[in-house]
Design a protein around this motif. Sequence first.
Motif, PDB file in Angstrom:
ATOM      1  N   VAL A 118      73.581  60.201  76.331  1.00 23.19           N
ATOM      2  CA  VAL A 118      72.178  60.486  76.048  1.00 23.19           C
ATOM      3  C   VAL A 118      72.128  61.660  75.073  1.00 23.19           C
ATOM      4  O   VAL A 118      72.676  62.732  75.345  1.00 23.19           O
ATOM      5  N   LEU A 119      71.488  61.428  73.927  1.00 22.20           N
ATOM      6  CA  LEU A 119      71.413  62.449  72.879  1.00 22.20           C
ATOM      7  C   LEU A 119      70.053  63.124  72.952  1.00 22.20           C
ATOM      8  O   LEU A 119      69.010  62.480  72.766  1.00 22.20           O
ATOM      9  N   LEU A 120      70.060  64.419  73.261  1.00 22.16           N
ATOM     10  CA  LEU A 120      68.827  65.155  73.517  1.00 22.16           C
ATOM     11  C   LEU A 120      68.373  65.888  72.260  1.00 22.16           C
ATOM     12  O   LEU A 120      68.857  66.979  71.949  1.00 22.16           O
ATOM     13  N   GLY A 121      67.487  65.269  71.506  1.00 25.66           N
ATOM     14  CA  GLY A 121      66.909  65.928  70.333  1.00 25.66           C
ATOM     15  C   GLY A 121      67.626  65.592  69.036  1.00 25.66           C
ATOM     16  O   GLY A 121      68.721  65.039  69.016  1.00 25.66           O
ATOM     17  N   ASN A 122      66.953  65.958  67.949  1.00 23.77           N
ATOM     18  CA  ASN A 122      67.405  65.557  66.602  1.00 23.77           C
ATOM     19  C   ASN A 122      68.780  66.073  66.202  1.00 23.77           C
ATOM     20  O   ASN A 122      69.523  65.368  65.539  1.00 23.77           O
ATOM     21  N   ILE A 123      69.096  67.306  66.599  1.00 26.70           N
ATOM     22  CA  ILE A 123      70.404  67.851  66.185  1.00 26.70           C
ATOM     23  C   ILE A 123      71.529  67.013  66.800  1.00 26.70           C
ATOM     24  O   ILE A 123      72.485  66.620  66.114  1.00 26.70           O
ATOM     25  N   ALA A 124      71.413  66.689  68.092  1.00 27.40           N
ATOM     26  CA  ALA A 124      72.446  65.879  68.758  1.00 27.40           C
ATOM     27  C   ALA A 124      72.495  64.483  68.139  1.00 27.40           C
ATOM     28  O   ALA A 124      73.581  63.948  67.870  1.00 27.40           O
ATOM     29  N   LYS A 126      71.537  63.438  65.077  1.00 28.42           N
ATOM     30  CA  LYS A 126      72.073  63.486  63.709  1.00 28.42           C
ATOM     31  C   LYS A 126      73.566  63.756  63.696  1.00 28.42           C
ATOM     32  O   LYS A 126      74.322  63.155  62.931  1.00 28.42           O
ATOM     33  N   THR A 127      73.997  64.682  64.563  1.00 29.79           N
ATOM     34  CA  THR A 127      75.421  65.045  64.573  1.00 29.79           C
ATOM     35  C   THR A 127      76.277  63.871  65.022  1.00 29.79           C
ATOM     36  O   THR A 127      77.339  63.617  64.465  1.00 29.79           O
ATOM     37  N   VAL A 128      75.823  63.146  66.018  1.00 27.69           N
ATOM     38  CA  VAL A 128      76.663  62.097  66.601  1.00 27.69           C
ATOM     39  C   VAL A 128      76.482  60.753  65.892  1.00 27.69           C
ATOM     40  O   VAL A 128      77.461  60.036  65.670  1.00 27.69           O
ATOM     41  N   LEU A 129      75.254  60.412  65.522  1.00 31.07           N
ATOM     42  CA  LEU A 129      75.010  59.073  64.961  1.00 31.07           C
ATOM     43  C   LEU A 129      74.640  59.088  63.484  1.00 31.07           C
ATOM     44  O   LEU A 129      74.535  58.025  62.859  1.00 31.07           O
ATOM     45  N   GLY A 130      74.428  60.254  62.895  1.00 35.64           N
ATOM     46  CA  GLY A 130      73.972  60.318  61.504  1.00 35.64           C
ATOM     47  C   GLY A 130      72.475  60.043  61.434  1.00 35.64           C
ATOM     48  O   GLY A 130      71.782  60.098  62.456  1.00 35.64           O
ATOM     49  N   ASP A 131      72.009  59.707  60.241  1.00 33.59           N
ATOM     50  CA  ASP A 131      70.572  59.503  60.061  1.00 33.59           C
ATOM     51  C   ASP A 131      70.182  58.103  60.516  1.00 33.59           C
ATOM     52  O   ASP A 131      70.473  57.132  59.829  1.00 33.59           O
ATOM     53  N   ILE A 132      69.554  57.995  61.674  1.00 39.71           N
ATOM     54  CA  ILE A 132      69.205  56.654  62.176  1.00 39.71           C
ATOM     55  C   ILE A 132      67.689  56.457  62.267  1.00 39.71           C
ATOM     56  O   ILE A 132      67.220  55.507  62.870  1.00 39.71           O
ATOM     57  N   GLY A 133      66.937  57.367  61.670  1.00 45.78           N
ATOM     58  CA  GLY A 133      65.476  57.203  61.640  1.00 45.78           C
ATOM     59  C   GLY A 133      64.749  58.254  62.445  1.00 45.78           C
ATOM     60  O   GLY A 133      65.373  59.105  63.075  1.00 45.78           O
ATOM     61  N   LYS A 134      63.441  58.172  62.409  1.00 49.51           N
ATOM     62  CA  LYS A 134      62.601  59.185  63.067  1.00 49.51           C
ATOM     63  C   LYS A 134      62.656  59.025  64.581  1.00 49.51           C
ATOM     64  O   LYS A 134      62.627  57.905  65.099  1.00 49.51           O
ATOM     65  N   LEU A 135      62.678  60.159  65.261  1.00 49.16           N
ATOM     66  CA  LEU A 135      62.799  60.168  66.717  1.00 49.16           C
ATOM     67  C   LEU A 135      61.689  59.354  67.393  1.00 49.16           C
ATOM     68  O   LEU A 135      61.941  58.620  68.355  1.00 49.16           O
ATOM     69  N   GLU A 136      60.451  59.441  66.851  1.00 46.77           N
ATOM     70  CA  GLU A 136      59.363  58.702  67.514  1.00 46.77           C
ATOM     71  C   GLU A 136      59.574  57.184  67.447  1.00 46.77           C
ATOM     72  O   GLU A 136      59.049  56.447  68.260  1.00 46.77           O
ATOM     73  N   LYS A 137      60.383  56.738  66.468  1.00 46.16           N
ATOM     74  CA  LYS A 137      60.682  55.308  66.350  1.00 46.16           C
ATOM     75  C   LYS A 137      61.898  54.900  67.186  1.00 46.16           C
ATOM     76  O   LYS A 137      61.954  53.798  67.727  1.00 46.16           O
ATOM     77  N   GLY A 147      81.995  50.820  71.567  1.00 40.39           N
ATOM     78  CA  GLY A 147      82.096  50.677  73.027  1.00 40.39           C
ATOM     79  C   GLY A 147      81.266  51.675  73.835  1.00 40.39           C
ATOM     80  O   GLY A 147      81.339  51.697  75.054  1.00 40.39           O
ATOM     81  N   ILE A 148      80.513  52.520  73.162  1.00 41.29           N
ATOM     82  CA  ILE A 148      79.661  53.494  73.876  1.00 41.29           C
ATOM     83  C   ILE A 148      78.190  53.148  73.599  1.00 41.29           C
ATOM     84  O   ILE A 148      77.836  52.807  72.473  1.00 41.29           O
ATOM     85  N   THR A 149      77.361  53.212  74.639  1.00 39.70           N
ATOM     86  CA  THR A 149      75.919  53.032  74.459  1.00 39.70           C
ATOM     87  C   THR A 149      75.268  54.411  74.309  1.00 39.70           C
ATOM     88  O   THR A 149      75.399  55.260  75.201  1.00 39.70           O
ATOM     89  N   TYR A 150      74.593  54.627  73.186  1.00 40.13           N
ATOM     90  CA  TYR A 150      73.907  55.890  72.946  1.00 40.13           C
ATOM     91  C   TYR A 150      72.416  55.709  73.191  1.00 40.13           C
ATOM     92  O   TYR A 150      71.835  54.701  72.779  1.00 40.13           O
ATOM     93  N   ILE A 151      71.818  56.671  73.876  1.00 38.27           N
ATOM     94  CA  ILE A 151      70.369  56.651  74.077  1.00 38.27           C
ATOM     95  C   ILE A 151      69.776  57.941  73.497  1.00 38.27           C
ATOM     96  O   ILE A 151      69.929  59.025  74.065  1.00 38.27           O
ATOM     97  N   PRO A 152      69.120  57.830  72.339  1.00 43.37           N
ATOM     98  CA  PRO A 152      68.481  59.018  71.763  1.00 43.37           C
ATOM     99  C   PRO A 152      67.140  59.302  72.450  1.00 43.37           C
ATOM    100  O   PRO A 152      66.388  58.367  72.751  1.00 43.37           O
TER     101      PRO A 152
END
Length: 179
Positions: A118-124, A126-137, A147-152
């Motif tokens: 679980v990635l808590l906030g934009n810094i986490a 961006k650091t882990v997944l790169g630019d994947i779009g706006k948080l509200e989206k 093999g890992i499921t990420y939940i922003p």
Amino acid sequence: MSELEKVHAQIRKCRKCRLWKTRKHAVPGEGNPKAKIMFIGQAPGKTEDETGRPFVGRAGKLLTELLANVGLKREEVFITSVLRCFPPRNRMPKKDEINACNPYLKKQIAFIKPKTIVLLGNIAIKTVLGDIGKLEKIHGKKIKRNGITYIPTYHPAAGIRFPKLKKKIEMDFKTLLNQ
Ligand code: URA
């Protein structure tokens, strides 16, 4: 000493960026070394700097509550942040600080081998997944990589300031119930 404990010992004496000069304690992270779920925040705050423990200040209290809502205890997950040292006056992490600290995060992920992060906030995010779009989206969406499921989702500190965002984090955490 386990490989994970060795990384934590390195973090505690790290001098790879300027923040060692002003920190009281580095904050490697804590929890189950075999956790299925890992939580990554932004950077230690004042209380974390004083104690050497992650998410023990106000945002930490909310995180602990959000975990309890979905039946999780802090001890069964692993909790850490992108930066391990308190940025003075709680300022935003700088790029070179993130780059210096990121190898530690990669090693922790490699040794803990969580199924879900679980990635808590934009810094986490961006650091882990790169630019994947706006948080509200993208918040609450499951993103599978290697093999890992990420939940922003939003950072708990944002949930404290904005009750609407707290509701969104609560909903995003519910996706942890049906893995
Ligand atoms: N916020 C974070 O991102 N990490 C902590 O450890 C505490 C507050």
